[in-house]
Enzyme design. Structure first.
Site, PDB file in Angstrom:
ATOM      1  CE  LYS A  40      77.516 -21.557   2.871  1.00  0.00           C
ATOM      2  NZ  LYS A  40      77.807 -21.075   4.408  1.00  0.00           N
ATOM      3  CG  ASN A  41      76.579 -24.287   5.867  1.00  0.00           C
ATOM      4  OD1 ASN A  41      77.693 -23.559   5.562  1.00  0.00           O
ATOM      5  ND2 ASN A  41      75.294 -24.046   5.832  1.00  0.00           N
ATOM      6  CB  CYS A 141      76.115 -11.758  10.374  1.00  0.00           C
ATOM      7  SG  CYS A 141      75.097 -13.401  10.586  1.00  0.00           S
ATOM      8  NE  ARG A 146      74.512 -16.941  12.296  1.00  0.00           N
ATOM      9  CZ  ARG A 146      75.125 -17.438  10.946  1.00  0.00           C
ATOM     10  NH1 ARG A 146      75.322 -16.582  10.169  1.00  0.00           N
ATOM     11  NH2 ARG A 146      75.399 -18.893  10.960  1.00  0.00           N
ATOM     12  CG  ASP A 331      70.867 -22.107   5.495  1.00  0.00           C
ATOM     13  OD1 ASP A 331      70.779 -20.923   6.010  1.00  0.00           O
ATOM     14  OD2 ASP A 331      72.118 -22.820   5.774  1.00  0.00           O
ATOM     15  NE  ARG A 423      79.975 -15.911   2.956  1.00  0.00           N
ATOM     16  CZ  ARG A 423      79.684 -15.547   4.110  1.00  0.00           C
ATOM     17  NH1 ARG A 423      78.886 -14.389   4.339  1.00  0.00           N
ATOM     18  NH2 ARG A 423      80.204 -16.341   5.088  1.00  0.00           N
TER      19      ARG A 423
HETATM   20  C1  EPZ Z   1      74.557 -23.049  10.575  1.00  0.00           C
HETATM   21  O1  EPZ Z   1      74.821 -21.855  11.173  1.00  0.00           O
HETATM   22  C2  EPZ Z   1      74.757 -22.724   9.245  1.00  0.00           C
HETATM   23  N1  EPZ Z   1      76.201 -22.285   8.899  1.00  0.00           N
HETATM   24  C3  EPZ Z   1      73.782 -21.629   8.679  1.00  0.00           C
HETATM   25  O2  EPZ Z   1      73.852 -21.257   7.287  1.00  0.00           O
HETATM   26  C4  EPZ Z   1      72.444 -22.232   8.881  1.00  0.00           C
HETATM   27  O3  EPZ Z   1      71.542 -21.434   8.409  1.00  0.00           O
HETATM   28  C5  EPZ Z   1      72.288 -22.462  10.593  1.00  0.00           C
HETATM   29  O4  EPZ Z   1      73.123 -23.573  10.778  1.00  0.00           O
HETATM   30  C6  EPZ Z   1      70.861 -23.395  10.901  1.00  0.00           C
HETATM   31  O5  EPZ Z   1      70.709 -24.463   9.953  1.00  0.00           O
HETATM   32  C7  EPZ Z   1      77.103 -23.164   8.895  1.00  0.00           C
HETATM   33  O6  EPZ Z   1      76.990 -24.244   9.210  1.00  0.00           O
HETATM   34  C8  EPZ Z   1      78.523 -22.554   8.468  1.00  0.00           C
HETATM   35  P1  EPZ Z   1      72.980 -22.346  14.847  1.00  0.00           P
HETATM   36  P2  EPZ Z   1      74.991 -21.989  12.940  1.00  0.00           P
HETATM   37  O7  EPZ Z   1      74.017 -22.275  15.659  1.00  0.00           O
HETATM   38  O8  EPZ Z   1      75.635 -23.067  13.493  1.00  0.00           O
HETATM   39  C9  EPZ Z   1      71.428 -19.549  17.935  1.00  0.00           C
HETATM   40  C10 EPZ Z   1      74.216 -20.406   5.213  1.00  0.00           C
HETATM   41  O9  EPZ Z   1      73.573 -19.582   4.522  1.00  0.00           O
HETATM   42  N2  EPZ Z   1      72.394 -19.533  18.781  1.00  0.00           N
HETATM   43  O10 EPZ Z   1      72.256 -23.719  14.639  1.00  0.00           O
HETATM   44  O11 EPZ Z   1      75.688 -20.466  13.271  1.00  0.00           O
HETATM   45  C11 EPZ Z   1      71.325 -18.496  16.787  1.00  0.00           C
HETATM   46  O12 EPZ Z   1      71.794 -17.107  16.850  1.00  0.00           O
HETATM   47  C12 EPZ Z   1      74.386 -20.076   6.711  1.00  0.00           C
HETATM   48  O13 EPZ Z   1      74.808 -21.267   4.673  1.00  0.00           O
HETATM   49  C13 EPZ Z   1      72.772 -18.889  19.992  1.00  0.00           C
HETATM   50  O14 EPZ Z   1      71.730 -18.301  20.233  1.00  0.00           O
HETATM   51  O15 EPZ Z   1      73.508 -21.861  13.396  1.00  0.00           O
HETATM   52  C14 EPZ Z   1      70.222 -18.800  15.951  1.00  0.00           C
HETATM   53  O16 EPZ Z   1      69.273 -18.084  16.206  1.00  0.00           O
HETATM   54  C15 EPZ Z   1      73.723 -19.065   7.423  1.00  0.00           C
HETATM   55  N3  EPZ Z   1      73.877 -19.089  20.556  1.00  0.00           N
HETATM   56  C16 EPZ Z   1      70.199 -20.368  16.204  1.00  0.00           C
HETATM   57  O17 EPZ Z   1      70.823 -20.702  17.725  1.00  0.00           O
HETATM   58  C17 EPZ Z   1      74.863 -20.049  20.278  1.00  0.00           C
HETATM   59  O18 EPZ Z   1      76.110 -20.217  20.933  1.00  0.00           O
HETATM   60  C18 EPZ Z   1      70.663 -21.117  15.447  1.00  0.00           C
HETATM   61  O19 EPZ Z   1      71.949 -21.298  15.196  1.00  0.00           O
HETATM   62  C19 EPZ Z   1      74.460 -20.604  18.867  1.00  0.00           C
HETATM   63  C20 EPZ Z   1      73.371 -20.306  18.166  1.00  0.00           C
END
Ligand code: EPZ
Length: 444
Positions: A40-41, A141, A146, A331, A423
């Site tokens: 998915k991701n 969320c 996030r 995840d 999802r």
């Molecule tokens: C991706 O989310 C995945 N989603 C998530 O999977 C996964 O848990 C996550 O990466 C970590 O591996 C998709 O690929 C669609 P991040 P993403 O940006 O890209 C903070 C699932 O269940 N952050 O690496 O949103 C953020 O809040 C989902 O399939 C900022 O502060 O994750 C988090 O604490 C859930 N500012 C951390 O960094 C930003 O601009 C990591 O988030 C971006 C992120």
């Protein structure tokens, strides 16, 4: 390839009623094989990146999930035409052809973005090809705040003008994006992918430092290379992209879903038995397999994927900390907690990626688990038995952890709000019943 008439390409129609329930009766060992779907991701990001070219793109090994339907809805707003060839039997994937000769609109409305944060990944491709975009801010969320500040800082460093107005990001890059060196503040997956995608059409060289190394980020990079992008350093924390004038169409097969794979590996460790995960790749789940081996589960590579084997002996407890790849993935944290809930001893589970990803704890407790949460740490004292209950959760990984717990609970577990599972898990109940679990979907 057959053209589909449904607005979302038929993906939502393929997912059944969102208010359905899943009933699991615990106690069966698992035996057989489970086909692993496309990730998915990765699939969602490849779909968004197809906006970069005026030529058709063909994506194979696509999972049939509600989130893919959501991304299809969004892309169609921009003028993307879509055709799908459906796989019918379990294990046969879909093939999707996407074509956007001209970007007709660059507005991503709140109603779509709020349901699926991956929608924000269209910002990079739209800015790079179209020079402007108006994308709703995703908002927080269930698993945390996030924010998207890293994405915005990176686009600004590439010369984009970004304004925030009425909950929307209004971005423009009229003079074109310019290559730059940008250090991603926290190895964010989404920020790395959004910026890497945009940089493919920027002027000059972009270097992303502290970049995400997740296998899905690598998969996206390989897809972009297949479209003609110049990228080196995939899978390392420094990715270099040399901008090109245009990208072309390509055919690409989505990588297998490592989170789905890990979920069924944990299910087998929990319920006991022997299951081959067909299509799985060992290297993308090494952290999980090391832990499983340490607690008495056999994990072996086969010529078709990975085989998981556990005899009747109760697993021993072990500590785990989630972190960016190659560490243990957030995840899989909820699923691993379900396993620790019935293991022998005490396990400390630390969540370092998201600040609020323990919503499954009160639900597991309703089934008899003994878990205490303090800050980012959950202390799980294994119990002999869980008991079936009515449960529900607010994100897809938390929901599936309750299904897993149900596999070993006494009596019936009823998991509500199945739309979370739809999802991210393709045909979950069919895949688990195919290896002997007593599980069924009940229509609302
Ligand atoms: C991706 O989310 C995945 N989603 C998530 O999977 C996964 O848990 C996550 O990466 C970590 O591996 C998709 O690929 C669609 P991040 P993403 O940006 O890209 C903070 C699932 O269940 N952050 O690496 O949103 C953020 O809040 C989902 O399939 C900022 O502060 O994750 C988090 O604490 C859930 N500012 C951390 O960094 C930003 O601009 C990591 O988030 C971006 C992120």
């Amino acid at each position: 390839m057959r053209a589909t008439r449904e607005r979302d390409g038929g993906f939502k129609a393929a997912c059944k009623g969102p208010m359905d329930k899943i009933r699991v009766r615990g106690g069966n060992r698992l035996k057989g094989e489970i086909p692993i779907s496309g990730a998915k991701n990765s699939a969602l990001k490849l779909m968004a990146a197809s906006l970069l070219t005026a030529e058709p793109v063909v994506l194979k090994n696509m999972p049939r999930l509600a989130d893919i339907g959501g991304m299809s809805d969004l892309l169609m707003q921009f003028g993307v035409s879509m055709n799908i060839r459906r796989g019918q039997a379990l294990g046969q994937s879909d093939t999707m052809r996407l074509h956007v000769p001209k970007i007709e609109s660059a507005l991503a409305p709140y109603d779509i973005v709020r349901k699926m944060r991956a929608s924000f990944q269209v910002l990079g491709p739209l800015l790079a090809r179209h020079g402007e975009a108006k994308i709703s801010l995703p908002g927080g969320c269930a698993i945390g705040a996030r924010p998207v500040d890293f994405h915005i800082q990176g686009f600004e460093a590439m010369g984009a003008k970004i304004d925030l107005e009425d909950g929307y990001v209004i971005a423009s890059s009229k003079g074109g994006l310019k290559g730059t060196t940008f250090t991603v503040p926290r190895a964010s997956v989404g920020a790395t992918e959004n910026l890497m995608t945009a940089a493919t059409l920027a002027e000059g060289r972009t270097v992303l430092k502290n970049a995400a190394r997740e296998p899905e980020t690598e998969d996206l990079g390989r897809f972009l290379i297949a479209m003609g992008a110049k990228i080196v350093g995939l899978g390392t924390s420094e990715i270099t992209i040399d901008g090109v004038d245009s990208l072309h169409g390509c055919e690409y097969s989505v990588m297998p879903d490592r989170i789905e794979t890990g979920t069924y590996a944990i299910a087998t460790a929990l319920a006991g038995g022997e299951v081959e995960l067909v299509g799985a790749r060992a290297e993308s789940n090494a952290a999980l397999y090391n832990l499983l081996r340490n607690i008495g589960t056999e994990v072996t590579e086969t010529n078709r994927g990975i085989a998981i084997h556990r005899n009747g002996v109760r697993p021993t407890s072990i500590d785990v900390t989630t972190d960016v790849f190659p560490a243990f993935p957030t995840d899989l944290q909820a699923q691993f907690m379900a396993l620790m809930a019935v293991s022998n001893g005490i396990s400390h589970i630390r969540e370092t990626v998201f600040e609020n990803r323990f919503m499954h704890v009160p639900e597991l407790a309703r089934m008899g688990a003994n878990i205490r949460v303090e800050g980012d740490m959950a202390t799980v004292t294994g119990v002999d038995k869980l008991k079936g209950a009515q449960v529900m959760a607010t994100d897809l990984r938390a929901s599936v952890s309750l299904v897993l717990a149900g596999l070993v609970a006494e009596g019936d577990t009823m998991v509500n709000r199945v739309y979370h599972l739809d999802r991210g898990f393709e045909r979950l109940e069919e895949k688990l019943s195919g290896v002997g679990a007593d599980i069924e979907r009940l229509s609302a």
